[in-house]
Design a protein around this motif. Structure first.
Motif, PDB file in Angstrom:
ATOM      1  N   SER A 247       0.406   4.599   1.974  1.00 46.03           N
ATOM      2  CA  SER A 247       0.371   4.627   3.441  1.00 46.03           C
ATOM      3  C   SER A 247       1.491   5.498   4.001  1.00 46.03           C
ATOM      4  O   SER A 247       2.526   5.692   3.367  1.00 46.03           O
ATOM      5  CB  SER A 247       0.497   3.204   3.993  1.00 46.03           C
TER       6      SER A 247
ATOM      7  N   GLU B 289       0.856  -1.202   0.000  1.00 48.29           N
ATOM      8  CA  GLU B 289       0.000   0.000   0.000  1.00 48.29           C
ATOM      9  C   GLU B 289       0.885   1.244   0.000  1.00 48.29           C
ATOM     10  O   GLU B 289       1.095   1.880   1.031  1.00 48.29           O
ATOM     11  CB  GLU B 289      -0.915   0.000   1.220  1.00 48.29           C
TER      12      GLU B 289
ATOM     13  N   THR C 178       1.619   6.245  10.562  1.00 53.19           N
ATOM     14  CA  THR C 178       0.272   5.675  10.658  1.00 53.19           C
ATOM     15  C   THR C 178       0.338   4.159  10.770  1.00 53.19           C
ATOM     16  O   THR C 178      -0.386   3.541  11.565  1.00 53.19           O
ATOM     17  CB  THR C 178      -0.564   6.065   9.424  1.00 53.19           C
ATOM     18  N   ILE C 179       1.237   3.534   9.987  1.00 49.46           N
ATOM     19  CA  ILE C 179       1.397   2.075  10.043  1.00 49.46           C
ATOM     20  C   ILE C 179       1.923   1.658  11.408  1.00 49.46           C
ATOM     21  O   ILE C 179       1.453   0.668  11.992  1.00 49.46           O
ATOM     22  CB  ILE C 179       2.351   1.607   8.935  1.00 49.46           C
TER      23      ILE C 179
END
Length: 493
Positions: free
Chosen positions: A417, A414, A421-422
Protein backbone atom coordinates in the motif's frame (compact mmCIF):
# COMPACT_ATOMS: atom_id res chain seq x y z
CA UNK A 1 14.35 -9.31 22.95
CA UNK A 2 14.46 -10.26 19.27
CA UNK A 3 13.59 -7.01 17.61
CA UNK A 4 15.41 -3.90 16.60
CA UNK A 5 16.54 -2.24 19.79
CA UNK A 6 16.88 -3.00 23.48
CA UNK A 7 14.11 -1.87 25.75
CA UNK A 8 15.05 1.00 28.02
CA UNK A 9 15.55 -0.35 31.54
CA UNK A 10 16.46 1.33 34.83
CA UNK A 11 20.13 2.07 35.25
CA UNK A 12 22.01 -0.38 37.43
CA UNK A 13 23.62 0.51 40.72
CA UNK A 14 26.24 -1.30 42.78
CA UNK A 15 23.74 -3.93 43.90
CA UNK A 16 23.86 -5.73 47.20
CA UNK A 17 21.93 -8.99 47.42
CA UNK A 18 21.15 -9.84 51.05
CA UNK A 19 24.24 -7.87 52.06
CA UNK A 20 26.52 -9.54 49.50
CA UNK A 21 28.21 -8.03 46.46
CA UNK A 22 27.98 -10.08 43.26
CA UNK A 23 31.11 -10.46 41.12
CA UNK A 24 30.86 -11.85 37.58
CA UNK A 25 33.42 -12.46 34.87
CA UNK A 26 32.89 -14.03 31.44
CA UNK A 27 34.67 -16.42 29.12
CA UNK A 28 33.07 -16.54 25.69
CA UNK A 29 33.91 -18.90 22.84
CA UNK A 30 33.14 -17.31 19.48
CA UNK A 31 33.37 -19.77 16.59
CA UNK A 32 35.19 -17.97 13.80
CA UNK A 33 33.53 -17.74 10.39
CA UNK A 34 36.22 -19.49 8.37
CA UNK A 35 35.30 -22.13 5.79
CA UNK A 36 37.96 -24.52 7.07
CA UNK A 37 39.31 -25.50 10.48
CA UNK A 38 42.05 -23.74 12.38
CA UNK A 39 44.82 -26.26 11.68
CA UNK A 40 43.43 -28.30 8.77
CA UNK A 41 41.50 -27.89 5.53
CA UNK A 42 38.43 -29.81 6.72
CA UNK A 43 35.08 -28.01 6.46
CA UNK A 44 33.47 -26.18 9.39
CA UNK A 45 29.92 -26.36 7.95
CA UNK A 46 27.26 -27.12 10.57
CA UNK A 47 24.88 -30.06 10.40
CA UNK A 48 26.84 -32.67 8.46
CA UNK A 49 26.53 -36.37 9.24
CA UNK A 50 28.70 -37.31 12.25
CA UNK A 51 32.41 -37.78 11.54
CA UNK A 52 32.18 -36.79 7.86
CA UNK A 53 34.14 -33.55 8.33
CA UNK A 54 37.08 -34.81 10.39
CA UNK A 55 40.29 -35.26 8.45
CA UNK A 56 43.52 -37.00 9.49
CA UNK A 57 44.78 -33.84 11.26
CA UNK A 58 41.54 -33.50 13.24
CA UNK A 59 41.68 -37.17 14.20
CA UNK A 60 45.32 -36.77 15.38
CA UNK A 61 46.54 -39.66 13.27
CA UNK A 62 50.29 -40.35 13.61
CA UNK A 63 52.50 -38.23 11.37
CA UNK A 64 50.02 -35.35 10.87
CA UNK A 65 51.03 -31.76 11.58
CA UNK A 66 48.88 -28.64 12.17
CA UNK A 67 49.04 -25.72 9.72
CA UNK A 68 47.73 -22.32 10.88
CA UNK A 69 44.62 -20.89 9.15
CA UNK A 70 45.42 -17.32 8.07
CA UNK A 71 41.72 -16.37 8.03
CA UNK A 72 41.37 -17.27 11.71
CA UNK A 73 44.28 -15.00 12.60
CA UNK A 74 42.80 -12.11 10.62
CA UNK A 75 39.47 -12.49 12.38
CA UNK A 76 41.24 -12.35 15.75
CA UNK A 77 42.99 -9.16 14.63
CA UNK A 78 39.64 -7.66 13.57
CA UNK A 79 38.17 -8.35 16.98
CA UNK A 80 41.15 -6.81 18.74
CA UNK A 81 40.86 -3.67 16.65
CA UNK A 82 37.11 -3.49 17.29
CA UNK A 83 37.52 -3.43 21.09
CA UNK A 84 40.68 -1.34 21.33
CA UNK A 85 43.04 -4.18 22.24
CA UNK A 86 46.77 -4.59 21.74
CA UNK A 87 47.58 -7.01 18.93
CA UNK A 88 50.60 -9.01 20.02
CA UNK A 89 53.35 -8.89 17.35
CA UNK A 90 54.41 -12.36 18.53
CA UNK A 91 52.17 -14.93 20.23
CA UNK A 92 52.62 -18.57 21.19
CA UNK A 93 50.47 -21.69 20.84
CA UNK A 94 50.46 -24.14 23.72
CA UNK A 95 49.14 -27.58 24.48
CA UNK A 96 46.39 -27.68 27.09
CA UNK A 97 46.51 -31.24 28.40
CA UNK A 98 43.41 -33.04 29.62
CA UNK A 99 41.61 -36.27 28.85
CA UNK A 100 38.13 -36.31 27.38
CA UNK A 101 36.67 -38.85 24.93
CA UNK A 102 35.96 -36.23 22.25
CA UNK A 103 39.48 -34.74 22.37
CA UNK A 104 41.42 -36.94 19.90
CA UNK A 105 44.94 -35.72 20.68
CA UNK A 106 44.58 -35.83 24.46
CA UNK A 107 45.33 -32.12 24.47
CA UNK A 108 43.85 -28.96 23.00
CA UNK A 109 45.95 -26.47 21.02
CA UNK A 110 45.34 -23.08 22.61
CA UNK A 111 47.26 -20.00 23.74
CA UNK A 112 48.35 -19.45 27.31
CA UNK A 113 51.18 -17.10 28.27
CA UNK A 114 51.15 -14.87 25.18
CA UNK A 115 47.70 -14.52 23.54
CA UNK A 116 47.19 -12.79 20.19
CA UNK A 117 44.75 -10.16 21.59
CA UNK A 118 45.55 -8.41 24.88
CA UNK A 119 43.45 -5.92 26.86
CA UNK A 120 40.67 -3.79 25.46
CA UNK A 121 37.12 -3.15 26.66
CA UNK A 122 33.48 -3.64 25.71
CA UNK A 123 31.24 -0.62 26.30
CA UNK A 124 27.43 -0.70 26.44
CA UNK A 125 24.39 0.91 28.04
CA UNK A 126 22.36 -0.52 30.88
CA UNK A 127 19.33 1.73 30.98
CA UNK A 128 20.75 5.24 30.65
CA UNK A 129 24.00 4.27 32.38
CA UNK A 130 27.09 3.67 30.29
CA UNK A 131 29.10 0.62 31.33
CA UNK A 132 32.54 -0.71 30.43
CA UNK A 133 33.84 -4.23 30.96
CA UNK A 134 37.60 -4.68 30.67
CA UNK A 135 38.96 -7.58 28.65
CA UNK A 136 41.93 -9.58 29.84
CA UNK A 137 42.64 -11.30 26.54
CA UNK A 138 41.24 -13.05 23.49
CA UNK A 139 43.14 -16.08 22.28
CA UNK A 140 42.90 -18.53 19.41
CA UNK A 141 42.27 -22.21 20.02
CA UNK A 142 40.71 -25.29 18.49
CA UNK A 143 37.38 -26.73 19.52
CA UNK A 144 36.91 -30.28 20.75
CA UNK A 145 34.51 -32.83 19.31
CA UNK A 146 31.10 -33.60 20.73
CA UNK A 147 29.76 -36.46 22.83
CA UNK A 148 26.29 -37.59 21.79
CA UNK A 149 24.40 -39.31 24.60
CA UNK A 150 21.75 -41.74 23.41
CA UNK A 151 19.84 -42.28 26.63
CA UNK A 152 17.28 -44.63 25.14
CA UNK A 153 19.98 -47.20 24.34
CA UNK A 154 22.35 -46.27 27.13
CA UNK A 155 25.27 -45.42 24.85
CA UNK A 156 27.41 -42.41 24.02
CA UNK A 157 28.77 -41.69 20.55
CA UNK A 158 31.58 -39.36 19.54
CA UNK A 159 31.19 -36.88 16.68
CA UNK A 160 34.49 -35.26 15.67
CA UNK A 161 33.08 -32.93 13.02
CA UNK A 162 33.59 -29.98 15.39
CA UNK A 163 37.13 -31.01 16.41
CA UNK A 164 39.55 -28.38 15.16
CA UNK A 165 36.92 -25.70 14.52
CA UNK A 166 38.55 -22.28 15.13
CA UNK A 167 37.53 -20.47 18.30
CA UNK A 168 38.35 -17.08 19.76
CA UNK A 169 38.06 -17.28 23.54
CA UNK A 170 37.31 -13.84 24.97
CA UNK A 171 38.04 -13.39 28.69
CA UNK A 172 36.92 -10.47 30.85
CA UNK A 173 37.99 -9.03 34.16
CA UNK A 174 35.43 -9.71 36.97
CA UNK A 175 33.82 -6.32 36.35
CA UNK A 176 30.10 -7.16 36.32
CA UNK A 177 27.93 -6.82 39.41
CA UNK A 178 24.50 -8.19 38.41
CA UNK A 179 22.87 -10.63 36.03
CA UNK A 180 21.36 -7.71 34.10
CA UNK A 181 24.80 -6.22 33.56
CA UNK A 182 26.20 -9.62 32.54
CA UNK A 183 23.47 -10.17 29.96
CA UNK A 184 23.91 -6.63 28.60
CA UNK A 185 27.65 -7.29 28.20
CA UNK A 186 27.01 -10.62 26.44
CA UNK A 187 24.53 -8.98 24.04
CA UNK A 188 27.01 -6.23 23.22
CA UNK A 189 29.80 -8.74 22.62
CA UNK A 190 27.44 -10.75 20.41
CA UNK A 191 26.65 -7.58 18.47
CA UNK A 192 30.33 -6.80 17.93
CA UNK A 193 31.39 -10.24 16.64
CA UNK A 194 28.39 -10.51 14.31
CA UNK A 195 28.68 -6.87 13.15
CA UNK A 196 32.27 -7.30 11.99
CA UNK A 197 31.43 -10.72 10.56
CA UNK A 198 33.93 -12.88 12.43
CA UNK A 199 31.19 -15.10 13.95
CA UNK A 200 27.61 -15.88 12.92
CA UNK A 201 26.52 -15.67 16.58
CA UNK A 202 24.17 -18.67 16.39
CA UNK A 203 23.82 -19.64 20.03
CA UNK A 204 21.61 -22.66 19.34
CA UNK A 205 24.28 -24.18 17.09
CA UNK A 206 27.04 -23.39 19.59
CA UNK A 207 28.74 -20.65 17.56
CA UNK A 208 28.60 -18.25 20.51
CA UNK A 209 28.97 -19.99 23.88
CA UNK A 210 29.23 -18.12 27.17
CA UNK A 211 30.64 -19.30 30.49
CA UNK A 212 29.89 -17.11 33.52
CA UNK A 213 32.20 -17.11 36.54
CA UNK A 214 30.06 -16.14 39.52
CA UNK A 215 31.09 -15.40 43.11
CA UNK A 216 29.74 -13.36 46.02
CA UNK A 217 31.45 -11.50 48.86
CA UNK A 218 30.75 -9.05 51.62
CA UNK A 219 31.59 -5.49 50.49
CA UNK A 220 35.27 -4.72 50.92
CA UNK A 221 36.31 -8.33 51.35
CA UNK A 222 38.57 -10.25 48.91
CA UNK A 223 36.98 -11.98 45.95
CA UNK A 224 34.96 -15.04 46.85
CA UNK A 225 35.37 -18.54 45.43
CA UNK A 226 33.91 -18.63 41.93
CA UNK A 227 31.82 -21.26 40.23
CA UNK A 228 31.79 -21.41 36.43
CA UNK A 229 28.43 -21.87 34.69
CA UNK A 230 29.24 -23.56 31.37
CA UNK A 231 27.76 -23.27 27.89
CA UNK A 232 24.94 -20.78 28.37
CA UNK A 233 23.23 -20.80 24.99
CA UNK A 234 20.57 -18.10 25.35
CA UNK A 235 20.42 -14.70 27.02
CA UNK A 236 17.24 -15.69 28.86
CA UNK A 237 18.84 -18.78 30.39
CA UNK A 238 21.99 -16.79 31.11
CA UNK A 239 20.13 -14.42 33.43
CA UNK A 240 18.17 -17.25 35.07
CA UNK A 241 21.33 -19.31 35.68
CA UNK A 242 23.29 -16.41 37.18
CA UNK A 243 20.41 -15.36 39.43
CA UNK A 244 19.98 -18.92 40.71
CA UNK A 245 23.72 -19.33 41.30
CA UNK A 246 23.86 -16.06 43.25
CA UNK A 247 21.01 -17.15 45.51
CA UNK A 248 22.52 -20.61 45.99
CA UNK A 249 25.95 -19.28 46.96
CA UNK A 250 24.49 -16.78 49.43
CA UNK A 251 22.37 -19.50 51.05
CA UNK A 252 25.42 -21.76 51.36
CA UNK A 253 27.48 -19.03 53.03
CA UNK A 254 24.63 -18.01 55.31
CA UNK A 255 24.32 -21.63 56.41
CA UNK A 256 28.02 -21.67 57.31
CA UNK A 257 29.22 -23.79 54.37
CA UNK A 258 32.20 -22.86 52.19
CA UNK A 259 31.89 -22.51 48.42
CA UNK A 260 33.93 -25.07 46.50
CA UNK A 261 35.36 -24.01 43.14
CA UNK A 262 33.51 -26.00 40.50
CA UNK A 263 32.18 -26.14 36.96
CA UNK A 264 28.37 -26.23 36.92
CA UNK A 265 25.65 -26.69 34.32
CA UNK A 266 22.28 -24.93 34.18
CA UNK A 267 19.12 -26.97 33.73
CA UNK A 268 16.46 -24.75 32.11
CA UNK A 269 13.71 -27.23 33.00
CA UNK A 270 14.34 -26.96 36.75
CA UNK A 271 15.89 -23.47 36.72
CA UNK A 272 18.80 -24.77 38.80
CA UNK A 273 22.55 -25.19 38.44
CA UNK A 274 24.29 -28.43 39.37
CA UNK A 275 27.97 -29.24 39.83
CA UNK A 276 29.54 -31.15 36.93
CA UNK A 277 33.15 -31.39 38.10
CA UNK A 278 35.67 -29.73 40.37
CA UNK A 279 37.03 -26.66 38.60
CA UNK A 280 40.57 -27.01 37.34
CA UNK A 281 43.27 -24.35 37.59
CA UNK A 282 45.82 -23.57 34.89
CA UNK A 283 48.44 -25.77 36.58
CA UNK A 284 46.15 -28.79 36.18
CA UNK A 285 46.40 -28.51 32.40
CA UNK A 286 50.21 -28.68 32.30
CA UNK A 287 50.51 -26.06 29.56
CA UNK A 288 53.69 -26.08 27.46
CA UNK A 289 54.53 -24.55 24.05
CA UNK A 290 53.36 -26.69 21.13
CA UNK A 291 56.51 -27.94 19.38
CA UNK A 292 54.65 -28.43 16.09
CA UNK A 293 53.67 -24.77 15.71
CA UNK A 294 56.11 -21.85 15.38
CA UNK A 295 55.33 -18.53 17.08
CA UNK A 296 52.59 -16.51 15.38
CA UNK A 297 54.24 -13.32 14.08
CA UNK A 298 51.95 -10.43 13.08
CA UNK A 299 53.69 -7.53 11.37
CA UNK A 300 52.27 -3.98 11.76
CA UNK A 301 51.58 -3.92 8.02
CA UNK A 302 49.30 -6.93 8.37
CA UNK A 303 47.33 -5.24 11.14
CA UNK A 304 46.90 -2.12 9.02
CA UNK A 305 45.69 -4.14 6.02
CA UNK A 306 43.06 -5.75 8.23
CA UNK A 307 42.07 -2.36 9.68
CA UNK A 308 41.68 -0.88 6.20
CA UNK A 309 39.27 -3.65 5.19
CA UNK A 310 37.01 -3.42 8.24
CA UNK A 311 33.47 -2.11 8.16
CA UNK A 312 32.49 0.97 10.20
CA UNK A 313 32.34 -0.17 13.81
CA UNK A 314 29.11 0.23 15.82
CA UNK A 315 30.62 2.67 18.33
CA UNK A 316 32.05 4.78 15.47
CA UNK A 317 28.72 4.72 13.65
CA UNK A 318 26.89 5.68 16.86
CA UNK A 319 29.21 8.67 17.30
CA UNK A 320 28.56 9.67 13.69
CA UNK A 321 24.79 9.37 14.16
CA UNK A 322 25.01 11.60 17.25
CA UNK A 323 27.09 14.19 15.39
CA UNK A 324 25.34 14.12 12.00
CA UNK A 325 21.74 13.61 13.08
CA UNK A 326 21.66 15.31 16.49
CA UNK A 327 20.74 12.12 18.36
CA UNK A 328 21.52 11.52 22.01
CA UNK A 329 24.31 9.05 22.75
CA UNK A 330 21.72 6.60 24.11
CA UNK A 331 19.51 6.78 21.01
CA UNK A 332 22.50 6.51 18.68
CA UNK A 333 23.66 3.39 20.54
CA UNK A 334 20.21 1.80 20.36
CA UNK A 335 19.98 2.48 16.62
CA UNK A 336 23.29 0.72 16.03
CA UNK A 337 22.31 -2.52 17.77
CA UNK A 338 22.75 -4.25 14.42
CA UNK A 339 23.93 -3.27 10.96
CA UNK A 340 20.42 -3.92 9.62
CA UNK A 341 18.78 -1.54 12.12
CA UNK A 342 21.42 1.12 11.44
CA UNK A 343 20.93 0.85 7.66
CA UNK A 344 17.13 1.04 8.05
CA UNK A 345 17.40 4.14 10.23
CA UNK A 346 19.86 5.94 7.99
CA UNK A 347 17.88 5.23 4.81
CA UNK A 348 14.67 6.60 6.38
CA UNK A 349 16.42 9.60 7.97
CA UNK A 350 18.02 10.62 4.67
CA UNK A 351 14.75 10.20 2.80
CA UNK A 352 12.68 12.50 5.03
CA UNK A 353 15.28 14.64 6.83
CA UNK A 354 13.66 13.99 10.24
CA UNK A 355 16.25 11.82 11.97
CA UNK A 356 14.91 12.28 15.51
CA UNK A 357 11.37 11.34 14.53
CA UNK A 358 12.64 8.37 12.53
CA UNK A 359 14.65 7.18 15.52
CA UNK A 360 11.66 7.55 17.84
CA UNK A 361 9.43 5.54 15.50
CA UNK A 362 11.99 2.76 15.08
CA UNK A 363 12.66 2.51 18.82
CA UNK A 364 8.95 2.79 19.58
CA UNK A 365 6.25 1.72 17.15
CA UNK A 366 8.37 -0.41 14.80
CA UNK A 367 10.24 -2.14 17.63
CA UNK A 368 7.01 -2.82 19.54
CA UNK A 369 5.42 -4.53 16.55
CA UNK A 370 8.50 -6.59 15.77
CA UNK A 371 8.80 -7.66 19.40
CA UNK A 372 5.19 -8.81 19.39
CA UNK A 373 5.96 -11.20 16.53
CA UNK A 374 9.43 -12.10 17.88
CA UNK A 375 10.97 -10.83 14.64
CA UNK A 376 13.93 -8.63 13.78
CA UNK A 377 14.22 -5.70 11.41
CA UNK A 378 14.84 -7.95 8.41
CA UNK A 379 11.22 -9.11 8.75
CA UNK A 380 9.79 -5.56 8.94
CA UNK A 381 7.05 -5.30 6.26
CA UNK A 382 7.32 -1.49 6.16
CA UNK A 383 10.28 -0.28 4.12
CA UNK A 384 12.52 2.59 5.20
CA UNK A 385 11.11 4.66 2.34
CA UNK A 386 7.52 4.04 3.50
CA UNK A 387 8.40 5.02 7.05
CA UNK A 388 10.07 8.19 5.74
CA UNK A 389 6.94 9.05 3.73
CA UNK A 390 4.74 8.49 6.77
CA UNK A 391 6.90 10.70 8.97
CA UNK A 392 6.92 13.35 6.25
CA UNK A 393 3.12 13.44 6.38
CA UNK A 394 3.26 13.94 10.16
CA UNK A 395 5.81 16.72 9.79
CA UNK A 396 3.89 18.65 7.13
CA UNK A 397 0.70 18.50 9.18
CA UNK A 398 -1.24 16.23 6.84
CA UNK A 399 -1.91 13.68 9.61
CA UNK A 400 -1.59 13.45 13.37
CA UNK A 401 0.53 10.93 15.27
CA UNK A 402 -2.61 8.95 16.09
CA UNK A 403 -3.60 8.85 12.42
CA UNK A 404 -0.04 7.83 11.51
CA UNK A 405 -0.38 4.77 13.73
CA UNK A 406 -3.56 3.86 11.85
CA UNK A 407 -1.65 4.17 8.58
CA UNK A 408 1.07 1.95 10.04
CA UNK A 409 -1.58 -0.67 10.86
CA UNK A 410 -2.50 -0.88 7.19
CA UNK A 411 1.09 -0.82 5.96
CA UNK A 412 2.00 -3.63 8.34
CA UNK A 413 -0.82 -5.81 7.00
CA UNK A 414 -0.58 -4.67 3.36
CA UNK A 415 3.05 -3.69 2.64
CA UNK A 416 2.34 -2.86 -1.00
CA UNK A 417 0.00 0.00 0.00
CA UNK A 418 0.95 3.65 -0.50
CA UNK A 419 0.92 6.07 2.45
CA UNK A 420 -1.06 8.81 0.67
CA UNK A 421 -3.59 6.31 -0.68
CA UNK A 422 -4.25 5.00 2.85
CA UNK A 423 -4.65 8.53 4.21
CA UNK A 424 -7.22 9.38 1.52
CA UNK A 425 -9.10 6.09 1.78
CA UNK A 426 -9.47 6.29 5.57
CA UNK A 427 -10.14 10.05 5.66
CA UNK A 428 -7.25 10.71 8.03
CA UNK A 429 -6.21 14.18 6.85
CA UNK A 430 -5.99 16.75 9.61
CA UNK A 431 -8.26 19.78 9.57
CA UNK A 432 -5.97 22.65 8.70
CA UNK A 433 -8.73 25.11 7.73
CA UNK A 434 -8.35 27.85 10.37
CA UNK A 435 -11.85 29.22 9.80
CA UNK A 436 -13.58 25.87 10.26
CA UNK A 437 -11.45 25.08 13.27
CA UNK A 438 -12.22 28.46 14.85
CA UNK A 439 -15.94 27.73 14.61
CA UNK A 440 -15.48 24.44 16.50
CA UNK A 441 -13.38 26.20 19.17
CA UNK A 442 -16.01 28.91 19.66
CA UNK A 443 -18.76 26.29 19.94
CA UNK A 444 -16.81 24.30 22.57
CA UNK A 445 -15.99 27.42 24.61
CA UNK A 446 -19.61 28.48 24.62
CA UNK A 447 -20.75 25.01 25.70
CA UNK A 448 -18.18 24.65 28.51
CA UNK A 449 -18.16 27.90 30.56
CA UNK A 450 -17.13 26.03 33.73
CA UNK A 451 -13.91 24.78 32.11
CA UNK A 452 -13.19 28.27 30.80
CA UNK A 453 -13.60 29.77 34.30
CA UNK A 454 -11.41 27.07 35.88
CA UNK A 455 -8.62 27.64 33.34
CA UNK A 456 -8.74 31.41 33.85
CA UNK A 457 -8.62 30.78 37.59
CA UNK A 458 -5.33 28.94 37.20
CA UNK A 459 -6.37 25.32 36.70
CA UNK A 460 -4.17 24.28 33.75
CA UNK A 461 -5.85 20.85 33.54
CA UNK A 462 -9.07 22.49 32.41
CA UNK A 463 -7.36 23.24 29.11
CA UNK A 464 -6.98 19.52 28.42
CA UNK A 465 -10.71 19.00 28.82
CA UNK A 466 -11.39 21.73 26.28
CA UNK A 467 -8.85 20.31 23.84
CA UNK A 468 -10.53 16.91 24.15
CA UNK A 469 -13.92 18.39 23.30
CA UNK A 470 -12.48 20.20 20.27
CA UNK A 471 -10.80 17.03 18.99
CA UNK A 472 -14.11 15.19 19.44
CA UNK A 473 -15.96 17.93 17.56
CA UNK A 474 -13.49 17.66 14.66
CA UNK A 475 -13.73 13.84 14.68
CA UNK A 476 -10.05 13.71 15.61
CA UNK A 477 -8.98 15.56 12.48
CA UNK A 478 -7.97 18.89 14.05
CA UNK A 479 -4.26 19.66 14.21
CA UNK A 480 -3.48 19.46 17.97
CA UNK A 481 -0.84 22.17 17.72
CA UNK A 482 -3.27 24.53 16.00
CA UNK A 483 -5.96 23.67 18.53
CA UNK A 484 -3.72 24.56 21.47
CA UNK A 485 -2.52 27.82 19.91
CA UNK A 486 -6.01 28.97 18.92
CA UNK A 487 -7.53 27.94 22.25
CA UNK A 488 -4.90 29.81 24.27
CA UNK A 489 -5.46 32.94 22.14
CA UNK A 490 -9.20 32.81 22.68
CA UNK A 491 -8.89 32.21 26.43
CA UNK A 492 -6.39 35.04 26.82
CA UNK A 493 -8.59 37.59 25.04
Amino acid sequence: MNATVQEKKPASKSLLVQGYEVVIGFETHAQLSTQSKIFSRASTAFGAEPNTQACAVDLALPGTLPVMNKGAVERAIEFGLAVGSHIAPRSIFARKNYFYPDLPKGYQISQFEIPVVQGGAVEFYLGDEKKSVRLVRAHLEEDAGKSLHEDFIGQTGIDLNRAGTPLLEIVTEPDMRSSLEAVAYAKELHKIVTWIGICDGNMQEGSFRCDANVSVRKPGEPLGTRREIKNLNSFKFMQQAIDYEIRWQIEELEDGRAIQQATVLFNPDTGETRAMRTKEDAADYRYFPDPDLPPLVIAPEWVERVRAGMTELPRVMAARFAADYGLSDYDATQLTQSREVAAYFEAAAKACGQAKLVGNWIMGEVSRRLNASESDISACPVSAQQLAKLIGRIQDGTISNNAARQVMDVLWAEPASAVDTIIEAKGLKQMNDTGALEQIVDTVLAANPKNVEEYRAGNAKALNALVGQIMKGSQGKANPQQVNELLRQKLAS
